[in-house]
Design a protein around this motif. Structure first.
Motif, PDB file in Angstrom:
ATOM      1  N   ALA A  71     127.398 121.882  46.415  1.00 34.97           N
ATOM      2  CA  ALA A  71     126.009 122.315  46.562  1.00 34.97           C
ATOM      3  C   ALA A  71     125.311 122.418  45.210  1.00 34.97           C
ATOM      4  O   ALA A  71     124.143 122.028  45.062  1.00 34.97           O
ATOM      5  CB  ALA A  71     125.957 123.653  47.296  1.00 34.97           C
ATOM      6  N   ALA A  72     126.032 122.942  44.195  1.00 35.46           N
ATOM      7  CA  ALA A  72     125.430 123.081  42.866  1.00 35.46           C
ATOM      8  C   ALA A  72     125.137 121.709  42.249  1.00 35.46           C
ATOM      9  O   ALA A  72     124.047 121.474  41.698  1.00 35.46           O
ATOM     10  CB  ALA A  72     126.364 123.883  41.958  1.00 35.46           C
ATOM     11  N   LEU A  73     126.103 120.793  42.343  1.00 38.04           N
ATOM     12  CA  LEU A  73     125.893 119.444  41.795  1.00 38.04           C
ATOM     13  C   LEU A  73     124.764 118.729  42.523  1.00 38.04           C
ATOM     14  O   LEU A  73     123.938 118.038  41.904  1.00 38.04           O
ATOM     15  CB  LEU A  73     127.186 118.634  41.893  1.00 38.04           C
ATOM     16  N   SER A  74     124.722 118.891  43.839  1.00 36.50           N
ATOM     17  CA  SER A  74     123.664 118.245  44.613  1.00 36.50           C
ATOM     18  C   SER A  74     122.289 118.798  44.234  1.00 36.50           C
ATOM     19  O   SER A  74     121.304 118.047  44.155  1.00 36.50           O
ATOM     20  CB  SER A  74     123.916 118.454  46.108  1.00 36.50           C
ATOM     21  N   THR A  75     122.223 120.104  43.988  1.00 39.71           N
ATOM     22  CA  THR A  75     120.948 120.722  43.611  1.00 39.71           C
ATOM     23  C   THR A  75     120.446 120.192  42.271  1.00 39.71           C
ATOM     24  O   THR A  75     119.241 119.941  42.100  1.00 39.71           O
ATOM     25  CB  THR A  75     121.105 122.251  43.554  1.00 39.71           C
ATOM     26  N   LEU A  76     121.350 120.009  41.322  1.00 41.64           N
ATOM     27  CA  LEU A  76     120.948 119.586  39.976  1.00 41.64           C
ATOM     28  C   LEU A  76     120.801 118.071  39.839  1.00 41.64           C
ATOM     29  O   LEU A  76     120.054 117.605  38.974  1.00 41.64           O
ATOM     30  CB  LEU A  76     121.978 120.092  38.947  1.00 41.64           C
ATOM     31  N   ILE A  77     121.486 117.291  40.693  1.00 41.96           N
ATOM     32  CA  ILE A  77     121.459 115.830  40.537  1.00 41.96           C
ATOM     33  C   ILE A  77     120.574 115.156  41.577  1.00 41.96           C
ATOM     34  O   ILE A  77     119.738 114.303  41.242  1.00 41.96           O
ATOM     35  CB  ILE A  77     122.898 115.268  40.615  1.00 41.96           C
ATOM     36  N   PHE A  78     120.734 115.515  42.859  1.00 40.60           N
ATOM     37  CA  PHE A  78     120.046 114.780  43.924  1.00 40.60           C
ATOM     38  C   PHE A  78     118.733 115.434  44.366  1.00 40.60           C
ATOM     39  O   PHE A  78     117.748 114.738  44.625  1.00 40.60           O
ATOM     40  CB  PHE A  78     120.969 114.630  45.141  1.00 40.60           C
ATOM     41  N   LEU A  79     118.729 116.771  44.474  1.00 45.15           N
ATOM     42  CA  LEU A  79     117.539 117.453  44.975  1.00 45.15           C
ATOM     43  C   LEU A  79     116.275 117.143  44.169  1.00 45.15           C
ATOM     44  O   LEU A  79     115.203 116.940  44.768  1.00 45.15           O
ATOM     45  CB  LEU A  79     117.784 118.963  45.023  1.00 45.15           C
ATOM     46  N   PRO A  80     116.317 117.064  42.822  1.00 47.98           N
ATOM     47  CA  PRO A  80     115.084 116.778  42.071  1.00 47.98           C
ATOM     48  C   PRO A  80     114.392 115.488  42.484  1.00 47.98           C
ATOM     49  O   PRO A  80     113.162 115.376  42.376  1.00 47.98           O
ATOM     50  CB  PRO A  80     115.573 116.707  40.622  1.00 47.98           C
ATOM     51  N   HIS A  81     115.147 114.520  42.985  1.00 48.12           N
ATOM     52  CA  HIS A  81     114.546 113.233  43.355  1.00 48.12           C
ATOM     53  C   HIS A  81     113.866 113.280  44.721  1.00 48.12           C
ATOM     54  O   HIS A  81     113.165 112.333  45.094  1.00 48.12           O
ATOM     55  CB  HIS A  81     115.616 112.137  43.333  1.00 48.12           C
ATOM     56  N   PHE A  82     114.091 114.355  45.479  1.00 52.41           N
ATOM     57  CA  PHE A  82     113.378 114.517  46.742  1.00 52.41           C
ATOM     58  C   PHE A  82     112.010 115.168  46.539  1.00 52.41           C
ATOM     59  O   PHE A  82     111.210 115.253  47.470  1.00 52.41           O
ATOM     60  CB  PHE A  82     114.191 115.376  47.722  1.00 52.41           C
ATOM     61  N   VAL A 104     110.294 121.828  53.365  1.00 45.90           N
ATOM     62  CA  VAL A 104     111.134 122.648  52.494  1.00 45.90           C
ATOM     63  C   VAL A 104     112.495 122.984  53.124  1.00 45.90           C
ATOM     64  O   VAL A 104     113.517 122.931  52.427  1.00 45.90           O
ATOM     65  CB  VAL A 104     110.383 123.920  52.083  1.00 45.90           C
ATOM     66  N   PRO A 105     112.582 123.344  54.414  1.00 45.65           N
ATOM     67  CA  PRO A 105     113.917 123.621  54.980  1.00 45.65           C
ATOM     68  C   PRO A 105     114.888 122.460  54.792  1.00 45.65           C
ATOM     69  O   PRO A 105     116.068 122.682  54.480  1.00 45.65           O
ATOM     70  CB  PRO A 105     113.618 123.877  56.461  1.00 45.65           C
ATOM     71  N   PHE A 106     114.397 121.229  54.954  1.00 47.01           N
ATOM     72  CA  PHE A 106     115.266 120.073  54.730  1.00 47.01           C
ATOM     73  C   PHE A 106     115.701 120.010  53.272  1.00 47.01           C
ATOM     74  O   PHE A 106     116.873 119.758  52.963  1.00 47.01           O
ATOM     75  CB  PHE A 106     114.546 118.781  55.122  1.00 47.01           C
ATOM     76  N   LEU A 107     114.757 120.224  52.360  1.00 44.76           N
ATOM     77  CA  LEU A 107     115.077 120.158  50.934  1.00 44.76           C
ATOM     78  C   LEU A 107     116.121 121.208  50.556  1.00 44.76           C
ATOM     79  O   LEU A 107     117.027 120.951  49.759  1.00 44.76           O
ATOM     80  CB  LEU A 107     113.811 120.371  50.100  1.00 44.76           C
ATOM     81  N   ILE A 108     116.004 122.386  51.127  1.00 47.40           N
ATOM     82  CA  ILE A 108     116.920 123.466  50.774  1.00 47.40           C
ATOM     83  C   ILE A 108     118.290 123.275  51.416  1.00 47.40           C
ATOM     84  O   ILE A 108     119.328 123.555  50.806  1.00 47.40           O
ATOM     85  CB  ILE A 108     116.307 124.817  51.179  1.00 47.40           C
ATOM     86  N   LEU A 109     118.326 122.775  52.654  1.00 51.35           N
ATOM     87  CA  LEU A 109     119.593 122.655  53.371  1.00 51.35           C
ATOM     88  C   LEU A 109     120.362 121.381  53.030  1.00 51.35           C
ATOM     89  O   LEU A 109     121.559 121.293  53.324  1.00 51.35           O
ATOM     90  CB  LEU A 109     119.356 122.725  54.882  1.00 51.35           C
ATOM     91  N   PHE A 110     119.696 120.409  52.399  1.00 50.17           N
ATOM     92  CA  PHE A 110     120.417 119.186  52.040  1.00 50.17           C
ATOM     93  C   PHE A 110     121.589 119.476  51.094  1.00 50.17           C
ATOM     94  O   PHE A 110     122.714 119.004  51.328  1.00 50.17           O
ATOM     95  CB  PHE A 110     119.479 118.151  51.413  1.00 50.17           C
ATOM     96  N   PRO A 111     121.404 120.229  49.988  1.00 45.53           N
ATOM     97  CA  PRO A 111     122.558 120.533  49.129  1.00 45.53           C
ATOM     98  C   PRO A 111     123.665 121.292  49.858  1.00 45.53           C
ATOM     99  O   PRO A 111     124.848 121.119  49.551  1.00 45.53           O
ATOM    100  CB  PRO A 111     121.945 121.388  48.014  1.00 45.53           C
ATOM    101  N   VAL A 112     123.280 122.134  50.819  1.00 48.91           N
ATOM    102  CA  VAL A 112     124.275 122.874  51.589  1.00 48.91           C
ATOM    103  C   VAL A 112     125.121 121.912  52.416  1.00 48.91           C
ATOM    104  O   VAL A 112     126.362 121.988  52.434  1.00 48.91           O
ATOM    105  CB  VAL A 112     123.596 123.912  52.499  1.00 48.91           C
ATOM    106  N   ALA A 113     124.455 120.996  53.122  1.00 52.31           N
ATOM    107  CA  ALA A 113     125.169 120.008  53.932  1.00 52.31           C
ATOM    108  C   ALA A 113     126.024 119.102  53.050  1.00 52.31           C
ATOM    109  O   ALA A 113     127.168 118.766  53.397  1.00 52.31           O
ATOM    110  CB  ALA A 113     124.171 119.182  54.742  1.00 52.31           C
ATOM    111  N   PHE A 114     125.476 118.699  51.900  1.00 47.90           N
ATOM    112  CA  PHE A 114     126.232 117.864  50.968  1.00 47.90           C
ATOM    113  C   PHE A 114     127.483 118.614  50.492  1.00 47.90           C
ATOM    114  O   PHE A 114     128.571 118.035  50.412  1.00 47.90           O
ATOM    115  CB  PHE A 114     125.355 117.488  49.769  1.00 47.90           C
ATOM    116  N   GLY A 115     127.310 119.896  50.181  1.00 48.88           N
ATOM    117  CA  GLY A 115     128.444 120.695  49.724  1.00 48.88           C
ATOM    118  C   GLY A 115     129.538 120.797  50.775  1.00 48.88           C
ATOM    119  O   GLY A 115     130.730 120.711  50.456  1.00 48.88           O
ATOM    120  N   ALA A 116     129.152 120.974  52.046  1.00 48.97           N
ATOM    121  CA  ALA A 116     130.145 121.070  53.119  1.00 48.97           C
ATOM    122  C   ALA A 116     130.902 119.753  53.277  1.00 48.97           C
ATOM    123  O   ALA A 116     132.128 119.735  53.424  1.00 48.97           O
ATOM    124  CB  ALA A 116     129.448 121.444  54.428  1.00 48.97           C
ATOM    125  N   LEU A 117     130.158 118.642  53.240  1.00 44.95           N
ATOM    126  CA  LEU A 117     130.785 117.321  53.349  1.00 44.95           C
ATOM    127  C   LEU A 117     131.706 117.064  52.159  1.00 44.95           C
ATOM    128  O   LEU A 117     132.840 116.571  52.318  1.00 44.95           O
ATOM    129  CB  LEU A 117     129.691 116.249  53.422  1.00 44.95           C
TER     130      LEU A 117
END
Length: 675
Positions: A398-409, A293-306
């Motif tokens: 981060a918001a776009l990553s949560t709605l588009i990429f996170l569901p596939h993880f 779960v920490p990876f799943l939650i922090l991925f959108p954060v890292a994506f947002g920063a990049l």
């Protein structure tokens, strides 16, 4: 809007290979863009974008005096007997070590006074005497050319010739037995802005003989902290190696402070973001009890920063490291998106339902927060604009990553294994704070009390505290201030024009006003380029004044000098030299004549860059008279700049910006809630 994101989810869910290719390609493009951004470490970007501050910042960025590093070798014990010769010996070792180990980071080291440059200055004055004489000098010259004063001056100069004094003085008298040149040479003393320093064995030493000073000109500007960091490290090593119980070697300057700021900012950035990540990981593991779960939650954060850094590169090409250091704050906001997603998934166990339920509240909540950060684009400090831009793009990513990429993880196994066990966090979140009468009464009673005391909060006007300095560096700063008490309290009068001649003419008008204020005792001391570097137009005026002055006096004065000099035993060659001094035809001097003055005295006060010439006059004003002097200068169309002015403007702009941002963001949030 929910149908759009659900459609994207279904499209990639049926094409898993394409999803990973698209994700990898996007990450690669974002990483490439982010790697191209320029990281700025200049703390002066906190200052407001005001024409007055910009002019002072321009001076500090480009004037050599602001780029120099001051080296010091001092007596460690203030009560010990001064040992100037020992201090000079250690200074020589300091300079030799720097030349050996840091030559690639240094342009020059000025440790000794160059006698040859002083001789060039004297020769330039004697060869072009009229252009260095002002109106007050002619009053002295009128008195000097009376018969009685001619006898007295020649007698004094004759004694000087037969005494064992310096050869430079004798050469002046041989060419100018009346000593007209000394009227100009005395004015060189006004260029010694610091009266607490003298020359001892060609070294600059404090009057108490406890400190020897030398100056280092770094190869790189103070803002290039990465390159100056190595110079600072070598200075630290050399200083530590030379310091003993009796001798203290140290250094101070803007490049040193800037490099220390950058180093500390980098450390603070890593520490704050690292601690935030650790705390989040612990919190998330405690809530979800799954290692993934920490990876799943922090991925959108890292994506947002990049995503944010890449967008900043496309928009403006650079970003302040201070804005990135604020990443821990942005991290705490951005993590909410993925946290909401996974928390809601624990209850419904269906990804599409989560997307459908969260699209509207997440986009609306994200929009209000993003707009609030975008409001920072309207403030005056560029570093705060960087913070707003970085935060806004981070939250969008981060918001776009949560709605588009996170569901596939989220795998089916993860969804099917979800079982709802109410944790203490959920119990706290379900507590109805708004219906608790005791809590509401407490808030109503305490709020006016807090509001009353909030009015006593004052802005810290000591902007030097924005800089990080180690105890050793602060000690060095205190040592510099004890030696040179006026330099850090100087005001700057800036004359700026497209051509150097126009800048000189403007500075000459400034100098006339400053000189008048100095004569009235309102200005303690000043140092002006125009004292010895004279514009073409003023040179013509002064040459005409010289010719008119001597037209009626030349014959009488030369006869009196010859008569008095003959009695004293002056040679015929001396009389011929004096006749030539008065009868020669003087022309306007070119840049070569003023070159020795610029090298020795004014190189730090002249900036010629990007088609703009800047001439700086330094003035020292007593604090109790500063307001009056600044008003007098303003009446003459002259603006005085100093560090206190920056502080005052900073306070003024922060107050205005705060009120504006609170009002604008309040309106945005109200409008969003209304919708």
């Amino acid at each position: 809007m929910d149908s759009l994101f659900i459609g994207i989810y279904r499209f990639f869910q049926a094409r898993r290979s394409l999803f990973w290719i698209v994700l990898a390609s996007i990450l690669a493009l974002l990483a490439f863009g982010a790697s191209r951004v320029s990281i700025e470490e200049d703390i002066s970007r906190f200052f407001p974008d005001d024409p007055r501050v910009e002019k002072l910042s321009y001076v500090f960025r480009n004037a050599k005096f602001s780029e120099r590093v001051i080296g010091m070798v001092s007596m460690a014990d203030s009560a010990a007997t001064p040992q100037p010769d020992t201090l000079i010996a250690v200074t020589e070792r300091f300079v030799d070590s720097l030349n050996a180990s840091a030559a690639n980071y240094i342009v020059s080291i000025q440790s000794e006074v160059d006698d040859s440059q002083l001789i060039e200055v004297v020769q330039s004055i004697q060869s072009n005497l009229p252009i260095f004489l002002d109106d007050e000098d002619y009053v002295a010259l009128d008195s000097l050319t009376t018969p009685a004063n001619i006898d007295a001056r020649l007698a004094a100069n004759y004694r000087q010739l037969i005494s064992p004094s310096g050869i430079a003085t004798k050469n002046i008298i041989v060419n100018d037995p009346l000593g007209i040149s000394f009227i100009v040479l005395k004015k060189l003393q006004t260029l010694q802005f610091d009266e607490n320093v003298e020359v001892y064995q060609n070294y600059l030493i404090s009057h108490d003989h406890r400190h020897v000073l030398f100056f280092i000109e770094p190869k790189y500007k103070a803002s290039e902290t990465g390159k100056n960091a190595e110079l600072v490290r070598r200075l630290e090593d050399i200083s530590a190696g030379l310091s003993t119980q009796t001798i203290k070697a140290s250094f101070f300057g803007a490049p040193v402070v800037a490099a220390g700021n950058a180093r500390q900012l980098q450390r603070d950035t890593f520490i704050t973001i690292g601690l935030m990540l650790i705390l989040l990981a612990v919190f998330i593991l405690g809530f979800f009890r799954k290692k993934r779960v920490p990876f799943l939650i922090l991925f959108p954060v890292a994506f947002g920063a990049l995503f944010s850094i890449c967008c900043v590169y496309l928009v403006q090409g650079s970003i302040s490291i201070i804005a990135i250091a604020a990443g821990s704050i942005i991290l705490g906001i951005a993590v909410n998106y993925s946290l909401h997603f996974l928390s809601h998934l624990k209850h419904v166990n269906d990804v599409e339902t989560v997307i459908r339920d969260l699209v509207k509240p997440m986009t609306l909540g994200s929009a209000t927060t993003v707009l609030a950060f975008i409001c920072l684009q309207f403030v005056n400090a560029s570093v705060l604009r960087d913070v707003g831009l970085f935060a806004a793009f981070s939250l969008v990513g981060a918001a776009l990553s949560t709605l588009i990429f996170l569901p596939h993880f989220i795998t089916r196994k993860y969804v099917s294994s979800q079982s709802h066990h109410e944790s203490w966090i959920e119990k706290v979140s379900q507590f109805s704070f708004e219906t608790n009468r005791a809590l509401l009464i407490f808030i109503v009673v305490v709020t006016p009390v807090l509001l009353y005391f909030a009015g006593d909060v004052r802005f810290n006007t000591d902007l030097s505290q924005m800089n990080f300095m180690t105890p050793g560096l602060r000690e060095s700063q205190a040592r510099v201030e004890s030696i040179n008490k006026t330099s850090l309290a100087s005001s700057y009068l800036v004359s700026q024009s497209p051509s150097f001649q126009q800048a000189l003419q403007q500075n000459e008008r400034v100098t006339n006003t400053v000189h008048a204020l100095h004569a009235r005792g309102m200005i303690q001391k000043y140092s002006s380029v125009s004292s010895f570097v004279v514009s073409d137009s003023l040179q013509k005026i002064r040459i005409d004044r010289w010719n008119k002055f001597w037209n009626k006096r030349r014959a009488r004065v030369t006869a009196d000098v010859r008569e008095s000099g003959t009695r004293l035993g002056f040679s015929e060659k001396v009389f011929q030299n004096f006749d030539h001094l008065l009868t020669r035809e003087y022309q306007e001097a070119d840049s070569a004549v003023f070159s020795p003055f610029r090298k020795l005295f004014f190189d730090n006060h002249i900036i010629e860059k990007d088609g703009v010439s800047t001439v700086i006059t330094l003035v020292n004003i007593a604090s109790e008279k500063k307001a009056n002097v600044v008003d007098q200068l303003e009446l003459a169309g002259i603006h005085a700049f100093d560090r206190q002015m920056v502080t005052n403007l900073f306070v003024e702009y922060v107050h205005e910006d705060f009120n504006f941002i609170v009002t604008l963001t309040g309106f945005i949030v109200f409008a969003a809630l209304l919708v």
